[in-house]
Scaffold this motif. Structure first.
Motif, PDB file in Angstrom:
ATOM      1  N   ILE A  80       0.846  -1.198   0.000  1.00 35.76           N
ATOM      2  CA  ILE A  80       0.000   0.000   0.000  1.00 35.76           C
ATOM      3  C   ILE A  80       0.882   1.250   0.000  1.00 35.76           C
ATOM      4  O   ILE A  80       0.653   2.165  -0.790  1.00 35.76           O
ATOM      5  CB  ILE A  80      -0.980  -0.027   1.195  1.00 35.76           C
ATOM      6  CG1 ILE A  80      -1.985  -1.180   1.022  1.00 35.76           C
ATOM      7  CG2 ILE A  80      -1.699   1.313   1.324  1.00 35.76           C
ATOM      8  CD1 ILE A  80      -2.803  -1.499   2.255  1.00 35.76           C
ATOM      9  N   GLU A  81       1.889   1.280   0.854  1.00 31.04           N
ATOM     10  CA  GLU A  81       2.800   2.438   0.907  1.00 31.04           C
ATOM     11  C   GLU A  81       3.505   2.675  -0.421  1.00 31.04           C
ATOM     12  O   GLU A  81       3.716   3.815  -0.826  1.00 31.04           O
ATOM     13  CB  GLU A  81       3.857   2.230   2.000  1.00 31.04           C
ATOM     14  CG  GLU A  81       3.340   2.339   3.402  1.00 31.04           C
ATOM     15  CD  GLU A  81       4.366   1.892   4.445  1.00 31.04           C
ATOM     16  OE1 GLU A  81       5.553   1.699   4.098  1.00 31.04           O
ATOM     17  OE2 GLU A  81       3.954   1.731   5.605  1.00 31.04           O
ATOM     18  N   GLU A  82       3.852   1.598  -1.111  1.00 37.49           N
ATOM     19  CA  GLU A  82       4.570   1.691  -2.382  1.00 37.49           C
ATOM     20  C   GLU A  82       3.629   1.833  -3.576  1.00 37.49           C
ATOM     21  O   GLU A  82       4.052   1.778  -4.717  1.00 37.49           O
ATOM     22  CB  GLU A  82       5.477   0.471  -2.552  1.00 37.49           C
ATOM     23  CG  GLU A  82       6.585   0.416  -1.512  1.00 37.49           C
ATOM     24  CD  GLU A  82       7.367  -0.894  -1.510  1.00 37.49           C
ATOM     25  OE1 GLU A  82       7.069  -1.797  -2.321  1.00 37.49           O
ATOM     26  OE2 GLU A  82       8.275  -1.010  -0.675  1.00 37.49           O
ATOM     27  N   ARG A  83       2.342   1.990  -3.291  1.00 41.80           N
ATOM     28  CA  ARG A  83       1.292   2.238  -4.275  1.00 41.80           C
ATOM     29  C   ARG A  83       1.031   1.075  -5.238  1.00 41.80           C
ATOM     30  O   ARG A  83       0.562   1.282  -6.351  1.00 41.80           O
ATOM     31  CB  ARG A  83       1.568   3.519  -5.066  1.00 41.80           C
ATOM     32  CG  ARG A  83       1.502   4.764  -4.234  1.00 41.80           C
ATOM     33  CD  ARG A  83       1.441   5.997  -5.123  1.00 41.80           C
ATOM     34  NE  ARG A  83       1.368   7.190  -4.313  1.00 41.80           N
ATOM     35  CZ  ARG A  83       2.389   8.015  -4.103  1.00 41.80           C
ATOM     36  NH1 ARG A  83       3.550   7.799  -4.672  1.00 41.80           N
ATOM     37  NH2 ARG A  83       2.236   9.076  -3.351  1.00 41.80           N
ATOM     38  N   ARG A 107      -0.145   0.389  -9.913  1.00 45.54           N
ATOM     39  CA  ARG A 107       0.909   1.152  -9.235  1.00 45.54           C
ATOM     40  C   ARG A 107       1.258   2.424 -10.011  1.00 45.54           C
ATOM     41  O   ARG A 107       1.323   3.511  -9.441  1.00 45.54           O
ATOM     42  CB  ARG A 107       2.153   0.307  -9.035  1.00 45.54           C
ATOM     43  CG  ARG A 107       3.235   1.072  -8.296  1.00 45.54           C
ATOM     44  CD  ARG A 107       4.475   0.265  -8.097  1.00 45.54           C
ATOM     45  NE  ARG A 107       5.353   0.941  -7.151  1.00 45.54           N
ATOM     46  CZ  ARG A 107       6.661   0.880  -7.217  1.00 45.54           C
ATOM     47  NH1 ARG A 107       7.255   0.185  -8.158  1.00 45.54           N
ATOM     48  NH2 ARG A 107       7.391   1.506  -6.322  1.00 45.54           N
ATOM     49  N   GLY A 108       1.505   2.295 -11.290  1.00 41.28           N
ATOM     50  CA  GLY A 108       1.856   3.465 -12.087  1.00 41.28           C
ATOM     51  C   GLY A 108       0.730   4.480 -12.138  1.00 41.28           C
ATOM     52  O   GLY A 108       0.964   5.692 -12.100  1.00 41.28           O
ATOM     53  N   THR A 109      -0.503   3.976 -12.197  1.00 45.48           N
ATOM     54  CA  THR A 109      -1.669   4.866 -12.221  1.00 45.48           C
ATOM     55  C   THR A 109      -1.783   5.614 -10.897  1.00 45.48           C
ATOM     56  O   THR A 109      -2.011   6.828 -10.882  1.00 45.48           O
ATOM     57  CB  THR A 109      -2.948   4.057 -12.524  1.00 45.48           C
ATOM     58  OG1 THR A 109      -2.788   3.389 -13.777  1.00 45.48           O
ATOM     59  CG2 THR A 109      -4.169   4.949 -12.565  1.00 45.48           C
ATOM     60  N   GLU A 118      -8.608  -4.799 -18.463  1.00 50.14           N
ATOM     61  CA  GLU A 118      -8.640  -5.113 -19.899  1.00 50.14           C
ATOM     62  C   GLU A 118      -7.283  -4.888 -20.564  1.00 50.14           C
ATOM     63  O   GLU A 118      -7.146  -5.061 -21.767  1.00 50.14           O
ATOM     64  CB  GLU A 118      -9.696  -4.248 -20.596  1.00 50.14           C
ATOM     65  CG  GLU A 118     -11.113  -4.562 -20.160  1.00 50.14           C
ATOM     66  CD  GLU A 118     -12.138  -3.548 -20.665  1.00 50.14           C
ATOM     67  OE1 GLU A 118     -11.742  -2.494 -21.228  1.00 50.14           O
ATOM     68  OE2 GLU A 118     -13.339  -3.816 -20.500  1.00 50.14           O
ATOM     69  N   GLY A 119      -6.294  -4.440 -19.794  1.00 52.06           N
ATOM     70  CA  GLY A 119      -4.969  -4.210 -20.350  1.00 52.06           C
ATOM     71  C   GLY A 119      -4.801  -2.868 -21.041  1.00 52.06           C
ATOM     72  O   GLY A 119      -3.866  -2.675 -21.814  1.00 52.06           O
ATOM     73  N   ARG A 120      -5.673  -1.911 -20.736  1.00 50.77           N
ATOM     74  CA  ARG A 120      -5.656  -0.605 -21.401  1.00 50.77           C
ATOM     75  C   ARG A 120      -4.925   0.440 -20.554  1.00 50.77           C
ATOM     76  O   ARG A 120      -5.405   1.538 -20.329  1.00 50.77           O
ATOM     77  CB  ARG A 120      -7.096  -0.174 -21.697  1.00 50.77           C
ATOM     78  CG  ARG A 120      -7.778  -1.124 -22.665  1.00 50.77           C
ATOM     79  CD  ARG A 120      -9.267  -0.891 -22.784  1.00 50.77           C
ATOM     80  NE  ARG A 120      -9.596   0.508 -22.984  1.00 50.77           N
ATOM     81  CZ  ARG A 120     -10.780   1.031 -22.691  1.00 50.77           C
ATOM     82  NH1 ARG A 120     -11.726   0.282 -22.182  1.00 50.77           N
ATOM     83  NH2 ARG A 120     -11.015   2.305 -22.892  1.00 50.77           N
ATOM     84  N   LYS A 121      -3.728   0.088 -20.101  1.00 56.11           N
ATOM     85  CA  LYS A 121      -2.944   0.944 -19.217  1.00 56.11           C
ATOM     86  C   LYS A 121      -2.682   2.319 -19.845  1.00 56.11           C
ATOM     87  O   LYS A 121      -2.841   3.344 -19.179  1.00 56.11           O
ATOM     88  CB  LYS A 121      -1.629   0.249 -18.884  1.00 56.11           C
ATOM     89  CG  LYS A 121      -0.703   1.034 -18.005  1.00 56.11           C
ATOM     90  CD  LYS A 121       0.502   0.238 -17.576  1.00 56.11           C
ATOM     91  CE  LYS A 121       1.336  -0.228 -18.746  1.00 56.11           C
ATOM     92  NZ  LYS A 121       2.595  -0.859 -18.335  1.00 56.11           N
ATOM     93  N   SER A 122      -2.302   2.370 -21.103  1.00 56.43           N
ATOM     94  CA  SER A 122      -1.994   3.652 -21.754  1.00 56.43           C
ATOM     95  C   SER A 122      -3.218   4.561 -21.804  1.00 56.43           C
ATOM     96  O   SER A 122      -3.112   5.769 -21.581  1.00 56.43           O
ATOM     97  CB  SER A 122      -1.463   3.430 -23.168  1.00 56.43           C
ATOM     98  OG  SER A 122      -0.235   2.745 -23.117  1.00 56.43           O
ATOM     99  N   SER A 123      -4.374   3.988 -22.077  1.00 58.75           N
ATOM    100  CA  SER A 123      -5.614   4.775 -22.110  1.00 58.75           C
ATOM    101  C   SER A 123      -5.934   5.353 -20.742  1.00 58.75           C
ATOM    102  O   SER A 123      -6.370   6.500 -20.622  1.00 58.75           O
ATOM    103  CB  SER A 123      -6.787   3.909 -22.588  1.00 58.75           C
ATOM    104  OG  SER A 123      -6.562   3.450 -23.893  1.00 58.75           O
TER     105      SER A 123
END
Length: 114
Positions: A31-34, A62-64, A99-104
């Motif tokens: 959680i701390e490391e997102r 995490r990146g989001t 759905e794997g739409r990370k870039s969107s």
């Protein structure tokens, strides 16, 4: 947490740790490391079940979460955004990540900052 999210299924922190096969200390680090996001729901810290897939944190979450934090979005706002339907995506950001739409999803975060 908004009552509109009462239809979502939630893990308590102990249930999430068990689902991930980790200790409570390791869960707190995730959680701390997102890698995950927990907010108070029904008076207890909880994690949406949609954030844990096949015993792992949702890919791209995490990146989001990091990008949202970089734009000044606090945890409860991030949770509401992740669970609500996004006009640009046509589904919730969580569903789009599933759905794997990370870039969107990341582009949609950028639009929040405008």
């Amino acid at each position: 947490m908004s009552t509109q999210y009462s239809s979502f299924e939630w893990f308590s922190l102990s249930e999430a740790a068990k689902e991930l096969g980790v200790s409570s200390g390791r869960l707190n680090r995730l959680i701390e490391e997102r890698y995950l996001l927990a907010v108070k729901h029904d008076g207890e810290p909880r994690i949406p079940k949609d954030f844990i897939i096949d015993g792992q944190p949702l890919a791209g979450l995490r990146g989001t979460l990091t990008l949202l934090a970089d734009h000044g979005v606090v945890n409860h706002e991030a949770m509401e955004w992740l669970l609500a339907e996004d006009e640009v995506l046509g589904v919730s950001p969580t569903k789009a990540l599933q759905e794997g739409r990370k870039s969107s999803v990341r582009r949609s975060v950028q639009l929040l900052a405008i």
